[in-house]
Design a protein around this motif. Structure first.
Motif, PDB file in Angstrom:
ATOM      1  N   ASP A  45       6.598   3.450  -3.312  1.00 35.88           N
ATOM      2  CA  ASP A  45       7.099   4.552  -2.829  1.00 35.88           C
ATOM      3  C   ASP A  45       6.883   4.477  -1.239  1.00 35.88           C
ATOM      4  O   ASP A  45       5.908   4.292  -0.806  1.00 35.88           O
ATOM      5  CB  ASP A  45       6.391   5.782  -3.494  1.00 35.88           C
ATOM      6  N   PRO A  46       8.112   4.732  -0.626  1.00 37.40           N
ATOM      7  CA  PRO A  46       8.033   4.630   0.995  1.00 37.40           C
ATOM      8  C   PRO A  46       7.065   5.572   1.497  1.00 37.40           C
ATOM      9  O   PRO A  46       6.231   5.237   2.449  1.00 37.40           O
ATOM     10  CB  PRO A  46       9.515   4.975   1.150  1.00 37.40           C
ATOM     11  N   ASP A  47       6.968   6.893   1.150  1.00 34.52           N
ATOM     12  CA  ASP A  47       5.856   7.866   1.612  1.00 34.52           C
ATOM     13  C   ASP A  47       4.564   7.314   1.361  1.00 34.52           C
ATOM     14  O   ASP A  47       3.805   7.273   2.153  1.00 34.52           O
ATOM     15  CB  ASP A  47       6.255   9.142   1.123  1.00 34.52           C
ATOM     16  N   TRP A  48       4.221   6.573   0.282  1.00 29.68           N
ATOM     17  CA  TRP A  48       3.054   6.232  -0.055  1.00 29.68           C
ATOM     18  C   TRP A  48       2.396   5.183   0.636  1.00 29.68           C
ATOM     19  O   TRP A  48       1.451   4.898   0.943  1.00 29.68           O
ATOM     20  CB  TRP A  48       2.803   6.147  -1.419  1.00 29.68           C
ATOM     21  N   HIS A  99      -1.490   9.642  -6.320  1.00 28.54           N
ATOM     22  CA  HIS A  99      -1.170   8.312  -5.823  1.00 28.54           C
ATOM     23  C   HIS A  99      -2.153   7.415  -6.090  1.00 28.54           C
ATOM     24  O   HIS A  99      -3.417   7.701  -5.669  1.00 28.54           O
ATOM     25  CB  HIS A  99      -0.594   8.458  -4.297  1.00 28.54           C
ATOM     26  N   ASP A 159       6.886   0.548  -8.809  1.00 22.30           N
ATOM     27  CA  ASP A 159       6.111   1.765  -8.275  1.00 22.30           C
ATOM     28  C   ASP A 159       6.175   1.897  -6.854  1.00 22.30           C
ATOM     29  O   ASP A 159       5.400   2.935  -6.471  1.00 22.30           O
ATOM     30  CB  ASP A 159       4.517   1.524  -8.764  1.00 22.30           C
ATOM     31  N   GLU A 205      -0.409   0.340  -6.453  1.00 23.83           N
ATOM     32  CA  GLU A 205       0.602   0.142  -7.440  1.00 23.83           C
ATOM     33  C   GLU A 205       0.348  -1.126  -8.178  1.00 23.83           C
ATOM     34  O   GLU A 205      -0.290  -2.040  -7.779  1.00 23.83           O
ATOM     35  CB  GLU A 205       1.988  -0.328  -6.377  1.00 23.83           C
TER      36      GLU A 205
END
Length: 232
Positions: free
Chosen positions: A90-93, A80, A88, A83
């Motif tokens: 991403d909810p977790d990131w 990761h 690009d 972005e």
């Protein structure tokens, strides 16, 4: 300044250099360093509030801290990175960015700020980033990092207001270290012009100089390594 100095993130490039510079300077009665990669009494994990409370309990046993410096931050991890476009996201990131760059410092403030004296000059400083400035954002991209650092900047402003009620001489600021030759910036150093890549040792000295020059009216503001104020 006398009393204790506390460095959070003391195993990183800037944090380690900052702790070493404080020890060499000898202006504090004691210097406490805490880091996720360290073990024993020096261990702290920004995603585990119990370790933050334990570190604060250790710091509370000696002289009251008059300087607290948070040298933590997350820009990339594993596969990761920042972005480049909306696609690009991403909810977790995004959540990971906020956990390290904003929530962690908020919990540090919760447990460490009350240890600081209620009178006299004190400094609570956290590393932020110029890209967290909303007014200075002209390129876009890096959505999670920018947003989490902007949130940290708002936290700093809010903490400064509350802390001023407790101690009118307190200073709560965000500091931008410039581009420093550390693991955090290494994948992105290709576009840095010659002379603008700081060593950790130089960055630490520059930041100490900025801290030394701060006064109570500077609380709640954001400064670069060269002392220039950064718009929120």
């Amino acid at each position: 300044m006398t009393g204790a100095a506390i460095v959070i993130g003391a195993s990183g490039g800037i944090g380690a250099a900052f702790e070493a510079a404080l020890i060499e300077e000898g202006a504090f009665d004691v210097v406490h360093g805490f880091a996720r990669r360290d073990s024993g009494k020096r261990h702290i994990d920004l995603t585990d509030e119990a370790t933050i409370a334990a570190a604060a309990a250790i710091a509370a046993t000696g002289p009251a801290p008059t300087l607290i410096f948070i040298a933590t931050g997350l820009l990339h991890e594993g596969d990761h990175g920042p972005e480049k476009a909306l696609a690009d996201l991403d909810p977790d990131w995004l959540a990971r960015n906020f956990a390290i760059n904003m929530i962690g410092p908020a919990l540090l403030a919760k447990h460490f700020l009350p240890l600081m004296p209620k009178t006299g000059r004190t400094v609570f400083a956290a590393l932020t980033a110029r890209v967290g400035s909303i007014a200075d954002n002209r390129l876009g991209g890096w959505h999670g990092y920018r947003a989490s650092k902007a949130a940290l900047n708002m936290l700093i402003r809010t903490l400064s207001i509350e802390e001023r009620r407790r101690n009118s001489s307190s200073i709560v600021v965000g500091l931008h270290p410039g581009t420093v030759d550390t693991a955090l910036s290494r994948p992105f150093q290709g576009n840095v012009t010659a002379g603008n890549l700081l060593t950790p040792d130089r960055a630490a000295v520059q930041l100490l100089d900025v801290i030394d020059g701060l006064r109570a009216p500077d609380s709640g503001k954001f400064f670069a390594w060269d002392g220039a104020e950064i718009p929120a």
